[in-house]
Design a protein around this motif. Structure first.
Motif, short mmCIF file in Angstrom:
data_model
loop_
_atom_site.label_atom_id
_atom_site.label_comp_id
_atom_site.label_asym_id
_atom_site.label_seq_id
_atom_site.Cartn_x
_atom_site.Cartn_y
_atom_site.Cartn_z
N LEU A 31 -87.13 23.49 22.52
CA LEU A 31 -88.04 22.58 21.83
C LEU A 31 -89.15 23.36 21.13
O LEU A 31 -89.49 23.07 19.97
N ASN A 32 -89.69 24.36 21.79
CA ASN A 32 -90.76 25.14 21.18
C ASN A 32 -90.24 26.05 20.07
O ASN A 32 -90.97 26.33 19.11
N THR A 59 -100.30 24.13 14.54
CA THR A 59 -99.26 24.36 13.53
C THR A 59 -99.88 24.84 12.22
O THR A 59 -99.39 25.80 11.61
N GLY A 112 -93.03 30.24 18.69
CA GLY A 112 -92.72 29.04 19.47
C GLY A 112 -92.11 29.37 20.81
O GLY A 112 -92.49 28.81 21.85
N ALA A 149 -101.53 28.60 21.11
CA ALA A 149 -101.00 27.27 21.38
C ALA A 149 -101.24 26.81 22.82
O ALA A 149 -101.09 25.62 23.11
N TRP A 172 -90.19 23.79 17.18
CA TRP A 172 -91.55 23.64 16.66
C TRP A 172 -91.88 24.84 15.76
O TRP A 172 -92.38 24.69 14.65
N THR A 190 -101.62 19.69 18.27
CA THR A 190 -100.37 20.23 17.75
C THR A 190 -100.47 20.48 16.25
O THR A 190 -100.04 21.53 15.76
N ALA A 229 -89.97 24.56 12.48
CA ALA A 229 -90.60 23.60 11.56
C ALA A 229 -91.82 24.23 10.89
O ALA A 229 -91.99 24.14 9.66
N ALA A 230 -92.65 24.88 11.68
CA ALA A 230 -93.83 25.56 11.13
C ALA A 230 -93.39 26.68 10.19
O ALA A 230 -94.01 26.88 9.13
N TYR A 279 -94.80 30.87 23.01
CA TYR A 279 -95.61 29.80 23.58
C TYR A 279 -94.88 29.14 24.74
O TYR A 279 -95.48 28.88 25.79
N ARG A 285 -103.13 23.56 24.00
CA ARG A 285 -102.54 22.25 24.30
C ARG A 285 -102.49 21.98 25.80
O ARG A 285 -103.06 20.99 26.27
N TRP A 339 -100.90 28.41 12.65
CA TRP A 339 -99.73 29.29 12.61
C TRP A 339 -99.31 29.55 11.17
O TRP A 339 -99.07 30.68 10.77
#
Length: 147
Positions: free
Chosen positions: A117-118, A56, A79, A27, A121, A52, A124-125, A82, A30, A59
């Motif tokens: 936040l990560n 994702t 996440g 990641a 992420w 992103t 969600a993944a 990262y 990015r 991943w």
């Protein structure tokens, strides 16, 4: 005098740490796209969104193809990994680029939100990976705490 062994650090079972670190490092494409000017050349918002989405998807594919026992937890950890790596990369790159120390290490109050936040992420993944795995018939869906 014999000392009792210190307790081993507690880590979630079924989490492949080498994969976690590899996905976290992947990641880094990015922030590296930003630092090298690639994101600006492509178009900053679209480059970030596209990168992103690609990361994702990679991943999700990695944990599904590898039949990871705990895909959700694994990707939350990826996440966070990262986030840690990005914070460290920013601390190294910003002075090298002549900007002085920038990023969360320059403003420590930002470290926790970056990691959170990560982690979201990764969650969600991980949710997508669990759904894909269940759709492909890889056993019952594995959510956090459900083996």
């Amino acid at each position: 005098m014999n000392r009792p062994p210190s307790p081993a650090p507690v880590s979630p079972p079924g989490v492949p740490w080498s994969l976690v670190l590899s996905l976290g490092a992947l990641a880094l494409v990015r922030p590296l796209a930003n630092a090298t000017g690639v994101a600006e050349a492509v178009g900053t918002p679209w480059a970030q969104v596209g990168t992103t989405l690609l990361v994702t998807a990679t991943w999700v594919a990695a944990v599904v193809v590898a039949h990871v026992p705990r895909p959700f937890v694994t990707l939350v950890c990826a996440g966070v990994a990262y986030g840690v790596l990005a914070i460290l990369l920013g601390a190294v790159l910003s002075p090298l680029l002549g900007e002085g120390l920038q990023g969360p290490l320059a403003r420590p109050v930002a470290v926790l939100p970056v990691l959170a936040l990560n982690a979201m992420w990764g969650a969600a993944a991980g949710g997508v990976a669990v759904a894909v795995g269940a759709t492909l018939g890889r056993g019952r869906a594995r959510w956090p705490g459900r083996g």
